[in-house]
Every structure is written in structure tokens, then in C-alpha cells.
Design a protein around this motif. Structure first.
Motif, PDB file in Angstrom:
ATOM      1  N   GLU A 133       0.839  -1.121   0.080  1.00 54.71           N
ATOM      2  CA  GLU A 133       0.054   0.032   0.093  1.00 54.71           C
ATOM      3  C   GLU A 133       0.873   1.454  -0.149  1.00 54.71           C
ATOM      4  N   MET A 134       2.116   1.147   0.993  1.00 56.79           N
ATOM      5  CA  MET A 134       3.034   2.331   0.744  1.00 56.79           C
ATOM      6  C   MET A 134       3.339   2.662  -0.859  1.00 56.79           C
ATOM      7  N   HIS A 135       3.626   1.786  -1.599  1.00 54.93           N
ATOM      8  CA  HIS A 135       4.042   1.895  -2.941  1.00 54.93           C
ATOM      9  C   HIS A 135       3.079   1.918  -3.986  1.00 54.93           C
ATOM     10  N   GLU A 136       1.671   1.832  -3.479  1.00 58.57           N
ATOM     11  CA  GLU A 136       0.571   1.707  -4.286  1.00 58.57           C
ATOM     12  C   GLU A 136       0.763   0.472  -5.214  1.00 58.57           C
ATOM     13  N   ARG A 304      -3.359  -7.940 -10.713  1.00 55.12           N
ATOM     14  CA  ARG A 304      -2.586  -7.110 -11.790  1.00 55.12           C
ATOM     15  C   ARG A 304      -2.995  -5.757 -11.900  1.00 55.12           C
ATOM     16  N   LEU A 305      -4.334  -5.665 -12.099  1.00 52.43           N
ATOM     17  CA  LEU A 305      -5.011  -4.296 -12.147  1.00 52.43           C
ATOM     18  C   LEU A 305      -4.771  -3.678 -11.086  1.00 52.43           C
ATOM     19  N   THR A 306      -4.653  -3.951  -9.930  1.00 53.19           N
ATOM     20  CA  THR A 306      -4.439  -3.180  -8.452  1.00 53.19           C
ATOM     21  C   THR A 306      -2.845  -2.441  -8.722  1.00 53.19           C
ATOM     22  N   SER A 307      -2.198  -2.824  -9.569  1.00 56.29           N
ATOM     23  CA  SER A 307      -0.680  -2.251  -9.863  1.00 56.29           C
ATOM     24  C   SER A 307      -0.770  -1.102 -10.888  1.00 56.29           C
ATOM     25  N   ILE A 308      -1.624  -1.596 -11.836  1.00 54.87           N
ATOM     26  CA  ILE A 308      -1.685  -0.795 -13.304  1.00 54.87           C
ATOM     27  C   ILE A 308      -2.445   0.466 -13.298  1.00 54.87           C
ATOM     28  N   LEU A 309      -3.760   0.304 -12.501  1.00 52.54           N
ATOM     29  CA  LEU A 309      -4.698   1.233 -12.533  1.00 52.54           C
ATOM     30  C   LEU A 309      -4.418   2.398 -11.517  1.00 52.54           C
ATOM     31  N   PRO A 310      -3.972   2.482 -10.326  1.00 47.64           N
ATOM     32  CA  PRO A 310      -3.303   3.729  -9.534  1.00 47.64           C
ATOM     33  C   PRO A 310      -2.408   4.151 -10.322  1.00 47.64           C
ATOM     34  N   ARG A 311      -1.456   3.524 -10.860  1.00 46.26           N
ATOM     35  CA  ARG A 311      -0.358   4.078 -11.380  1.00 46.26           C
ATOM     36  C   ARG A 311      -0.536   4.930 -12.663  1.00 46.26           C
ATOM     37  N   ASP A 314      -4.697   7.180 -12.092  1.00 42.24           N
ATOM     38  CA  ASP A 314      -5.070   7.653 -10.958  1.00 42.24           C
ATOM     39  C   ASP A 314      -6.484   7.159 -10.115  1.00 42.24           C
ATOM     40  N   LEU A 315      -6.577   5.818 -10.252  1.00 43.73           N
ATOM     41  CA  LEU A 315      -7.709   5.375  -9.718  1.00 43.73           C
ATOM     42  C   LEU A 315      -6.960   4.700  -8.150  1.00 43.73           C
ATOM     43  N   LYS A 316      -6.679   5.489  -7.191  1.00 45.95           N
ATOM     44  CA  LYS A 316      -6.243   4.933  -6.121  1.00 45.95           C
ATOM     45  C   LYS A 316      -6.929   4.239  -4.994  1.00 45.95           C
ATOM     46  N   HIS A 342      -5.967  -3.422   0.079  1.00 45.49           N
ATOM     47  CA  HIS A 342      -6.399  -2.114   0.196  1.00 45.49           C
ATOM     48  C   HIS A 342      -5.657  -0.899  -0.046  1.00 45.49           C
ATOM     49  N   LEU A 343      -5.818  -0.065  -1.080  1.00 44.48           N
ATOM     50  CA  LEU A 343      -4.977   0.979  -1.454  1.00 44.48           C
ATOM     51  C   LEU A 343      -5.712   2.461  -0.918  1.00 44.48           C
ATOM     52  N   SER A 344      -4.691   3.186  -0.211  1.00 43.79           N
ATOM     53  CA  SER A 344      -5.424   4.605   0.336  1.00 43.79           C
ATOM     54  C   SER A 344      -6.820   4.175   1.214  1.00 43.79           C
ATOM     55  N   GLY A 345      -6.305   3.252   2.103  1.00 44.35           N
ATOM     56  CA  GLY A 345      -7.215   3.224   3.270  1.00 44.35           C
ATOM     57  C   GLY A 345      -8.008   1.858   3.353  1.00 44.35           C
TER      58      GLY A 345
END
Length: 487
Positions: A133-136, A304-311, A314-316, A342-345
Motif C-alpha cells: 500500500e505504501m508503494h501503491e 495485476r490491475l491493482t498495480s496498473i490502474l493506480p499508476r 489515478d484510480l488509487k 486495500h490502497l489508500s485506506g
């Protein structure tokens, strides 16, 4: 020394004058970064009015007793402090500033963990999730390594082939691959692979031959990662039997991340979802087609989408949940969250609800039940996919949730659903054109039946006992306030 100096009401400057030792050197001594020679210890002992032997004694006084307990325990070796950029000396400095209070706090955490049956392994996995989560959940060095491997060792830029990985494993890693023996051990059915290291000879990779080619590709991609990334400590089984260190867990994660990046190249996914998010309506078939054309399992694809979409989009504020379901003929269905990120909370649902019934209104639960029906009627063909807007009945939060369900192959007695949830904030609405598709059901949900205020729920599995308890507490508090404020 620091505690004694403070008891004497001496500043570092005053002690420096008494001992003729520089302030900076005294400060380094107190932080444990310098160990003074005998002449300086004599000077400090005299200035602090104690004996030389007392100052160098390994026995601490009662006020430093809690610090002694921490030093003698294995907590400093168990905590993966370096993940968070913390040096053990920094932690000791913090502890020594208020040893009794901080030790009480640590003891409280340990007691809570024991009450919830949390083990060191649970702690390690929690630290790993925090690290992600620290590294999104995006690690550029592993992305580059996966791309480098594709260019050097794969014959084409298309999907990864099983034969290509087998060739690398046998030639570069010096492995023999056995796909016959492992599944003959009924006690080892949870292990997709076991690696047996042989001294001087080729190592033996025992691979469950019942796995699909897709699953074998993922297992072998992880083995490639251990070799190509030069990862040290590791588990020799695919599923965890025991955990020896945090480095073992971290390296397992890196190998898994590498496999996902290898099978689902970053730029290719970005292009696919740039087009997909421009669609005005949600389309389950199109979502599955992106997954199928990349020859990926639903779990690998959604994770895999949890790595690509935030980066890249901007879907964090997203979460990933895996729910495993074992259908029972008597209707006593058991749903268990086995993986989550969980990313961003911390979003809902999450796996901290102990001995409660997850809300049956989440489509991830409904889809598991539908999957069980299709399997029982022998009508199941492909993974199920659907979307739902989950609106919390007690908060303004809404999540756009995409779920995929399928049997837990090769363990057909279990089904699983995988959900990728997006908090419907401004960034999501600006990026995803189908966010307001009226064909996507908007369903009021809760975290669990025990906490749910939707009293007319037709799928409730348990009474709202926790909700009623909280309502009673609020009523008592309000009545007490009325009584105390009555003139």
C-alpha cells in the motif's frame, strides 16, 4: 546513561563541561552509536556520581526493566524494520525516551494479537500488505526486470508459452520438472509445486500435473523470478506450510509480482483499459475478453490491475478481495476472505470481521452462490462476471465493484469470487465513462449481517446483534446526558 543524566537534571552541555567530552560525542553515546573508551567512562561515572562498574553493568535498574525485556526478546529480529526505513538504533532511542510507557504499549499490542490468535506469520503478511500500500502496489524495478526477460528470452512479444518457460527452467535454472509424482500424495493437495534442492545435481521441481497450462505458466514464471531476480530466502512450496522470516515472504511477493508483470505486460494493459474506460456502458463480456486474450487467470488479472490502474489512471482508492466458498448440502454456506489488498485506506468489505456473516448483498457472495447452482446443474461453462454499485447504508461511500467467480481449480469442492472495488470519487467518475450506467444495479450493502441496519433484508443470515448493542449504548448515553443536564 541518558536516564541517569536526566535524573541529575543535567543537560548534554552541562555534562560535556563536567567530563570535557564534546556534546556531539555524548549524544552519539546515548544513541548507542559510539562506545567510549575506559578513560571517558571514568569521567562520565564521576560526573554522574556513580561507579565505573555501575555504568558498564549489564543489569538495568527497575525503570529500564521494560527496555531490558525488549532487548532480551526476539521482537527486534522479528520486526522487519528496514521495510519502513527504520534502523533498530532509532527504535531503541525511542524506547529509551519513555521505556515504561512504550513497553506498556507494545505489551498491549502483543496481548491483543494473542486474543485474536495472531501469529508472527499474520504479522508478517500484514506488514507486506502495508508495504504494498505504501508503494501503491507498483514496483518499477520488477516491471523493468520482467520486460527485460521478455526481450532476452521469449521468442516473440505475444503471450508467454509454457514450452518457453520450461526451456528456461531446465537450461538456465538447472531444474528437472516432474509433473507426475506430486498429486500422488493426498496430503499435499494444497501445493501446486514443491521444489527439492539437490546438492551438486539438478534441483527437482515437482509440479501438480492436474493444473491447467495457465496455472503451470504462472508457477514456472515465479520460479523464473527467483532465478532472474537473484532472490535469496524463499519457500520451497507454492502454498505456505510455515514462515521462517519476513524476507521469505517479501521474496515470494516479488516473485509473484514478476510473474504477473511477465504474463500481463504493463503497456498492453494500459492500452486495453484506455479503450475500455471510454465505453459508455458496462460490458462483462468485454472485460472477460481482455482477460482471456492475455491468457490470464481471473486472480492474476484482477490483482495485476491493482498495480496498473493506480499508476496510470489515478484510480488509487481501490480494494481487491478474494472470497472462498465451500457449498454445503444443508445450506450452511461458509464464506471466507482469504486474500485482500486495500490502497489508500481500509475499504469494506475486509477480513477483520471475526466470526460474523459477510453481507449477502455483495455480488461477490451472490456470484459464489450462483456458481454453486450452475455447477450442481452441470451448466457451468466460463467464469461468471458482473458489476454492482455497492452503497453503504450507514455512510455516503459508494463502490463500483467488478467481480469474477469460478471453481477453485484443482480443488473443485471450493468456489471463489474475486472482486476489484473502486471508490466512486471524482477521479473514478472522470476516468470511467460507464460509472453511471443505469444497467448496473445500485445495491444497499453493509459489512456484515450482525452490523446491518437493513431490517427487511431478504438474504440476512444472522440477527443484527452488534447493531442493536450499539443502538442500546447510544440510548443509554443520551438518557444519561439528559439526566446530568436537567436543571
Amino acid at each position: 546513561m541518558k536516564l541517569l543524566r536526566q535524573e541529575k537534571n543535567l543537560s548534554l552541555a552541562q555534562l560535556s563541561q563536567k567530563t570535557e567530552i564534546s556534546i556531539s560525542y555524548l549524544n552519539e553515546i546515548e544513541k548507542g552509536k559510539k562506545y567510549p573508551k575506559a578513560d571517558k567512562i571514568f569521567a562520565m561515572a564521576e560526573a554522574l556520581d556513580v561507579s565505573y562498574d555501575w555504568l558498564v553493568s549489564l543489569k538495568l535498574n527497575k525503570k529500564l526493566g521494560p527496555l531490558s525485556e525488549i532487548l532480551q526478546s526476539n521482537i527486534l529480529s522479528e520486526l522487519p524494520l528496514d521495510v519502513f526505513g527504520i534502523q533498530p538504533g532509532n527504535l531503541l532511542e525511542l524506547i529509551s525516551s519513555a521505556p515504561s510507557k512504550l513497553n506498556a504499549f507494545i505489551s498491549t499490542l502483543i496481548e491483543i494479537s494473542r486474543n485474536y490468535n495472531l501469529t508472527v506469520e499474520n504479522f508478517y503478511f500484514s506488514v507486506l500488505r502495508t508495504y504494498q500500500e505504501m508503494h501503491e502496489n507498483y514496483f518499477s524495478e520488477i516491471e523493468r526486470a520482467a520486460e527485460s526477460f521478455r526481450e532476452k528470452f521469449l521468442e516473440n512479444s505475444g503471450e508467454v508459452q509454457l514450452d518457453q518457460l520450461k526451456a528456461y527452467i531446465t537450461e538456465k535454472c538447472n531444474y528437472e520438472i516432474d509433473e507426475e509424482s506430486l498429486h500422488s500424495y493426498p496430503e499435499l493437495t494444497n501445493f501446486r509445486s514443491v521444489l527439492r534442492k539437490n546438492k551438486g545435481n539438478k534441483s527437482l521441481l515437482m509440479l501438480d500435473g492436474r493444473l491447467s497450462d495457465q496455472q503451470k505458466i504462472f508457477v514456472l514464471s515465479r520460479e523464473v523470478a527467483y532465478h532472474y531476480l537473484n532472490l535469496g530466502e524463499r519457500s520451497f512450496t507454492y502454498a505456505w506450510q510455515s514462515v521462517n522470516s519476513f524476507d521469505e515472504i517479501l521474496n515470494n511477493f516479488k516473485a509473484t509480482y514478476f510473474a504477473g508483470a511477465l504474463l500481463l505486460p504493463e503497456q498492453k494493459l494500459v492500452e486495453d483499459f484506455q479503450a475500455f474506460f471510454k465505453r459508455k456502458t458496462w460490458d462483462s463480456e468485454e472485460f472477460l475478453s481482455i482477460m482471456f486474450k492475455n491468457n490470464s487467470s481471473p486472480e492474476t488479472f484482477l490483482h495485476r490491475l491493482t498495480s496498473i490502474l493506480p499508476r496510470h489512471f489515478d484510480l488509487k482508492r481501490i480494494f481487491f478481495i478474494k472470497i472462498v466458498h465451500k457449498p454445503h448440502k444443508n445450506g450452511d454456506n461458509n464464506f471466507q476472505i482469504t486474500k485482500e489488498l486495500h490502497l489508500s485506506g481500509l475499504h469494506n468489505p475486509h477480513g477483520t470481521v471475526t466470526n460474523e456473516h459477510y453481507c449477502r448483498r455483495w455480488q461477490s457472495v451472490n456470484m459464489n452462490e450462483e456458481l454453486a447452482r450452475q455447477l450442481a446443474q452441470n451448466t457451468y461453462k466460463n467464469p461468471l462476471c458482473s458489476a454492482q454499485i455497492s452503497s453503504y447504508s450507514t455512510t455516503p461511500n459508494k463502490y463500483f465493484c467488478i467481480s469474477v467467480a469460478r471453481p477453485q481449480y484443482p480443488n473443485p469442492e471450493f468456489n471463489c469470487s474475486l472482486t476489484l472495488g473502486f471508490q466512486m470519487d471524482k477521479s473514478f467518475r472522470d476516468t470511467v465513462s460507464f460509472w453511471n450506467d443505469t444497467n448496473v444495479p445500485d445495491v444497499a450493502v453493509s459489512q456484515s449481517c450482525e452490523r446491518c441496519p437493513i431490517l427487511d433484508c431478504e438474504v440476512r443470515s444472522a440477527e443484527p446483534v452488534i447493531l442493536r448493542k450499539k443502538e442500546k449504548e447510544v440510548l443509554i448515553k443520551n438518557r444519561l446526558n439528559e439526566l446530568l443536564n436537567t436543571k
